[in-house]
Motif scaffolding. Structure first.
Motif, PDB file in Angstrom:
ATOM      1  N   MET A  25      -5.548   1.855   0.835  1.00 44.16           N
ATOM      2  CA  MET A  25      -6.286   0.877   1.463  1.00 44.16           C
ATOM      3  C   MET A  25      -7.998   0.770   1.063  1.00 44.16           C
ATOM      4  SD  MET A  25      -4.437  -0.008   4.888  1.00 44.16           S
ATOM      5  CE  MET A  25      -5.738  -1.004   5.494  1.00 44.16           C
ATOM      6  N   ASN A  26      -8.450   2.251   1.363  1.00 48.41           N
ATOM      7  CA  ASN A  26      -9.771   2.510   1.171  1.00 48.41           C
ATOM      8  C   ASN A  26     -10.116   2.155  -0.358  1.00 48.41           C
ATOM      9  OD1 ASN A  26     -10.340   3.061   4.021  1.00 48.41           O
ATOM     10  ND2 ASN A  26      -9.672   5.079   3.688  1.00 48.41           N
ATOM     11  N   ALA A  27      -9.284   2.995  -1.089  1.00 50.24           N
ATOM     12  CA  ALA A  27      -9.626   2.787  -2.615  1.00 50.24           C
ATOM     13  C   ALA A  27      -9.703   1.227  -3.019  1.00 50.24           C
ATOM     14  CB  ALA A  27      -8.540   3.380  -3.350  1.00 50.24           C
ATOM     15  N   VAL A  28      -8.729   0.330  -2.539  1.00 51.77           N
ATOM     16  CA  VAL A  28      -8.883  -0.965  -3.189  1.00 51.77           C
ATOM     17  C   VAL A  28      -9.877  -1.742  -2.380  1.00 51.77           C
ATOM     18  CG1 VAL A  28      -7.530  -3.269  -2.596  1.00 51.77           C
ATOM     19  CG2 VAL A  28      -6.336  -1.102  -3.417  1.00 51.77           C
ATOM     20  N   LYS A  29     -10.383  -1.462  -0.958  1.00 46.87           N
ATOM     21  CA  LYS A  29     -11.514  -1.849  -0.343  1.00 46.87           C
ATOM     22  C   LYS A  29     -12.693  -1.480  -1.227  1.00 46.87           C
ATOM     23  CE  LYS A  29     -13.868  -2.017   4.168  1.00 46.87           C
ATOM     24  NZ  LYS A  29     -13.847  -1.782   5.405  1.00 46.87           N
ATOM     25  N   LYS A  30     -12.949  -0.275  -1.606  1.00 45.20           N
ATOM     26  CA  LYS A  30     -13.959   0.255  -2.423  1.00 45.20           C
ATOM     27  C   LYS A  30     -14.278  -0.329  -3.578  1.00 45.20           C
ATOM     28  CE  LYS A  30     -14.239   4.886  -0.407  1.00 45.20           C
ATOM     29  NZ  LYS A  30     -14.490   6.376  -0.603  1.00 45.20           N
ATOM     30  N   ASN A  48       2.595  10.474  -3.824  1.00 51.19           N
ATOM     31  CA  ASN A  48       2.816  10.239  -2.273  1.00 51.19           C
ATOM     32  C   ASN A  48       1.409  10.078  -1.774  1.00 51.19           C
ATOM     33  OD1 ASN A  48       5.662  10.291  -2.556  1.00 51.19           O
ATOM     34  ND2 ASN A  48       5.368  12.383  -3.005  1.00 51.19           N
ATOM     35  N   ARG A  49       0.257   9.609  -1.997  1.00 56.13           N
ATOM     36  CA  ARG A  49      -0.600   9.518  -1.207  1.00 56.13           C
ATOM     37  C   ARG A  49      -0.422   8.405   0.002  1.00 56.13           C
ATOM     38  NH1 ARG A  49      -2.807  10.339  -6.296  1.00 56.13           N
ATOM     39  NH2 ARG A  49      -5.089  11.391  -6.439  1.00 56.13           N
ATOM     40  N   ASP A  50      -1.134   8.842   1.005  1.00 54.11           N
ATOM     41  CA  ASP A  50      -1.139   7.950   2.326  1.00 54.11           C
ATOM     42  C   ASP A  50      -1.544   6.780   1.907  1.00 54.11           C
ATOM     43  OD1 ASP A  50      -2.448   6.885   5.085  1.00 54.11           O
ATOM     44  OD2 ASP A  50      -0.922   8.526   5.414  1.00 54.11           O
ATOM     45  N   HIS A  51      -1.020   5.800   2.643  1.00 48.04           N
ATOM     46  CA  HIS A  51      -1.058   4.398   2.522  1.00 48.04           C
ATOM     47  C   HIS A  51      -2.719   3.915   2.740  1.00 48.04           C
ATOM     48  CE1 HIS A  51      -0.447   4.006   6.686  1.00 48.04           C
ATOM     49  NE2 HIS A  51      -1.083   2.587   6.768  1.00 48.04           N
ATOM     50  N   TYR A  88       0.779  -1.132  -0.093  1.00 47.21           N
ATOM     51  CA  TYR A  88      -0.086  -0.056   0.151  1.00 47.21           C
ATOM     52  C   TYR A  88       0.944   1.395   0.050  1.00 47.21           C
ATOM     53  CZ  TYR A  88      -4.189  -3.018   1.283  1.00 47.21           C
ATOM     54  OH  TYR A  88      -5.056  -3.964   1.286  1.00 47.21           O
ATOM     55  N   GLU A  89       2.088   1.105   0.640  1.00 41.45           N
ATOM     56  CA  GLU A  89       3.026   2.206   0.972  1.00 41.45           C
ATOM     57  C   GLU A  89       3.401   2.660  -0.519  1.00 41.45           C
ATOM     58  OE1 GLU A  89       2.856  -0.091   2.668  1.00 41.45           O
ATOM     59  OE2 GLU A  89       2.394   0.690   4.877  1.00 41.45           O
ATOM     60  N   ASN A  90       3.924   1.704  -1.640  1.00 43.50           N
ATOM     61  CA  ASN A  90       4.344   1.779  -2.615  1.00 43.50           C
ATOM     62  C   ASN A  90       3.454   2.480  -3.662  1.00 43.50           C
ATOM     63  OD1 ASN A  90       7.037   1.157  -1.713  1.00 43.50           O
ATOM     64  ND2 ASN A  90       6.848  -1.037  -2.339  1.00 43.50           N
ATOM     65  N   ILE A  91       2.280   1.903  -3.356  1.00 42.38           N
ATOM     66  CA  ILE A  91       1.409   2.274  -4.499  1.00 42.38           C
ATOM     67  C   ILE A  91       1.056   3.868  -4.255  1.00 42.38           C
ATOM     68  CG2 ILE A  91      -1.032   1.990  -5.056  1.00 42.38           C
ATOM     69  CD1 ILE A  91      -0.831  -0.852  -4.442  1.00 42.38           C
ATOM     70  N   GLY A  92       0.866   4.283  -2.824  1.00 46.64           N
ATOM     71  CA  GLY A  92       0.627   5.436  -2.548  1.00 46.64           C
ATOM     72  C   GLY A  92       1.798   6.372  -3.049  1.00 46.64           C
ATOM     73  N   SER A  93       2.865   6.052  -2.812  1.00 45.89           N
ATOM     74  CA  SER A  93       3.918   6.683  -3.274  1.00 45.89           C
ATOM     75  C   SER A  93       3.969   6.951  -4.770  1.00 45.89           C
ATOM     76  CB  SER A  93       5.311   6.160  -2.831  1.00 45.89           C
ATOM     77  OG  SER A  93       6.419   6.831  -3.269  1.00 45.89           O
ATOM     78  N   ALA A  94       3.805   5.765  -5.514  1.00 44.73           N
ATOM     79  CA  ALA A  94       3.660   5.974  -7.041  1.00 44.73           C
ATOM     80  C   ALA A  94       2.710   6.852  -7.633  1.00 44.73           C
ATOM     81  CB  ALA A  94       3.385   4.633  -7.583  1.00 44.73           C
ATOM     82  N   PHE A  95       1.511   7.010  -6.550  1.00 45.65           N
ATOM     83  CA  PHE A  95       0.340   7.915  -7.101  1.00 45.65           C
ATOM     84  C   PHE A  95       0.233   9.233  -6.437  1.00 45.65           C
ATOM     85  CE2 PHE A  95      -1.362   3.926  -8.445  1.00 45.65           C
ATOM     86  CZ  PHE A  95      -2.564   4.373  -9.722  1.00 45.65           C
TER      87      PHE A  95
END
Length: 492
Positions: A461-466, A454-457, A445-452
């Motif tokens: 997590m909320n985006a994937v869950k939704k 610098n979004r918070d992890h 989640y941290e790496n995805i947030g960083s790639a997008f």
């Protein structure tokens, strides 16, 4: 009651009452807009693109129109936005602009919008199930002319333009200078469509016309039966009293001398009485193994070939058929089919039906890669590259490739997906990309947030869950995500 209580009650009433009134107003407005648009858009296209649409609201002079899926957005903006705006303004001049918004709940049914099939029923006459023949005057039997075949619905290209124009001329003036009309070409190229469409067009102009549509094989069988029963005079009388004779696959008369003789005399009688004769075969008259006198009769009229369609015509046919089947397909998929299926129209339709089956049975939107696999199987090719130029995945897709695949599918830019926009048209593809990155690329989640950006992890997590919740509740979204997964090689 105190003034404060009175004010609160008034505020509550104003907060509750207007939405109900507004909903009724919006539904009425949208129905009026659809009524204005419907006569100017082909029915299949109209039902495909305007079903499950609605007016969602109004902000100032801007009307918000809801669409059920993201794939419809670009199509509406490119093909219908100005026409829709003109129709809206003609009904309510206070509206200055329209915008589109995706609302997945519209797919739940007509409760949230206008029920198109109820308000705009199909006015075409339906053929009775199993009814393949119709009785004509004098006891003659003709094959049914299908109302699906019209000259207007025939896709015209360089391969059939002359044949189509000749059929139009015959429909306007039966028994005129294009008599007989002889169409020739290979299997599945549209000859039968043109034959029946011409008959339908003549009937539309003259309801009392007696039109006989049959095949050379059926004509032969009737002649044989009449000879056996010694009733040849009745067959002659019946065939020679029609206004239009349409006979398909005349090459079947080869080596049938008695049938050729009967057809020759029937032909002469109808021709002399200026009755229209329309004939089809798989090759031109001079190449048919028939009596010279018949060939000379065929050659005295209009001869037109129906050859293999070119790429542009194949693509136009696929686009029309996809709309008829109410199948939302990426244009790239249709372009791929048009490029690789070249022999005839029947094969084009058969390949498209494979895409329809994939959509309905596998709950998956067809992609270029999946169509490549389908074509390979249809052709019996078992190569490592699926037989049509696609190598099987030997490596895992990267985040950039995933971004680009989602970007292409939903027609949004990678920059917008990586940005801060929260509109649904951007938010949904962004969430899908995050879901795919977590599930298949094994990114944290941290790496995805960083790639997008610098979004918070926790945001990731909320985006994937939704998106997982949406996929569980929305089969259309599930198909779309599955299609992207197959495109990237995540699943087979």
């Amino acid at each position: 009651m105190s003034s404060a209580s009175s004010s609160s009650a008034t505020a509550f009433a104003n907060a509750v009452a207007p939405p109900a009134q507004q909903t009724v107003h919006h539904d009425t407005l949208w129905l009026q807009v659809l009524t204005s648009l419907e006569p100017h858009i082909p029915r299949g296209e109209f039902i495909t693109w305007f079903r499950e649409t609605a007016v969602l609201g109004r902000e100032g002079d801007t009307l918000i129109i809801g669409l059920p899926i993201p794939m419809a957005l670009n199509w509406h903006m490119e093909h219908y936005q100005q026409r829709t705006l003109d129709a809206v303004r003609s009904i309510d001049p206070t509206i200055g602009t329209i915008i589109y918004k995706i609302d997945g709940q519209l797919k739940d049914g007509p409760a949230k919008g206008v029920d198109l099939l109820q308000h705009f029923p199909d006015q075409r006459k339906r053929k009775l199930p199993g009814r393949q023949e119709v009785r004509l005057p004098e006891g003659l039997t003709s094959k049914v002319l299908s109302d699906r075949y019209t000259l207007e619905s025939f896709v015209v290209g360089s391969n059939n333009r002359l044949a189509h124009a000749a059929c139009q001329a015959v429909a306007e003036s039966p028994g005129g200078k294009y008599n007989p009309l002889f169409l020739y070409g290979g299997v599945g190229l549209g000859k039968t469509h043109l034959l029946q469409a011409t008959g339908n067009a003549i009937l539309k102009r003259s309801h009392r016309a007696t039109i006989l549509y049959t095949t050379a094989e059926d004509f032969t069988n009737e002649v044989v039966e009449a000879i056996r029963m010694q009733k040849m005079d009745k067959v002659r009388h019946r065939y020679r009293c029609v206004d239009v004779l349409i006979i398909d696959d005349v090459q079947f008369l080869t080596n049938k001398e008695r049938t050729q003789e009967e057809f020759f005399h029937t032909f002469n009688t109808l021709y002399e009485e200026r009755k229209q004769i329309i004939i089809s075969a798989d090759r031109p008259p001079q190449e048919l193994d028939l009596e010279d006198r018949l060939i000379s009769r065929f050659a005295r009229g209009m001869i037109a070939d129906v050859s293999q369609p070119d790429y542009e015509t194949r693509l136009a046919i696929l686009m029309e058929k996809a709309a008829e089947y109410e199948l939302f397909l990426d244009r790239k998929v249709l372009e791929y089919i048009a490029e690789h299926v070249t022999r005839n129209v029947r094969e084009l339709e058969g390949t498209l039906m494979q895409a329809v089956a994939q959509y309905e049975l596998e709950q998956c939107m067809p992609t270029v890669q999946s169509m490549g696999g389908i074509l390979g199987k249809l052709r019996g090719e078992e190569k490592e590259d699926d037989g049509v130029g696609f190598e099987k995945s030997k490596r895992q897709a990267t985040l950039q490739e995933t971004l680009e695949a989602v970007s292409r599918y939903y027609s949004v830019s990678v920059q917008d997906m990586m940005g801060e926009s929260r509109v649904r048209e951007i938010l949904l593809p962004r969430q899908i990309t995050m879901h795919l990155a977590k599930k298949y690329i094994n990114m944290s989640y941290e790496n995805i947030g960083s790639a997008f950006g610098n979004r918070d992890h926790t945001t990731v997590m909320n985006a994937v869950k939704k998106i997982q919740q949406h996929m569980d509740a929305d089969t259309q979204l599930l198909r779309e995500v599955h299609a992207i997964e197959k495109e990237l090689g995540f699943v087979k």
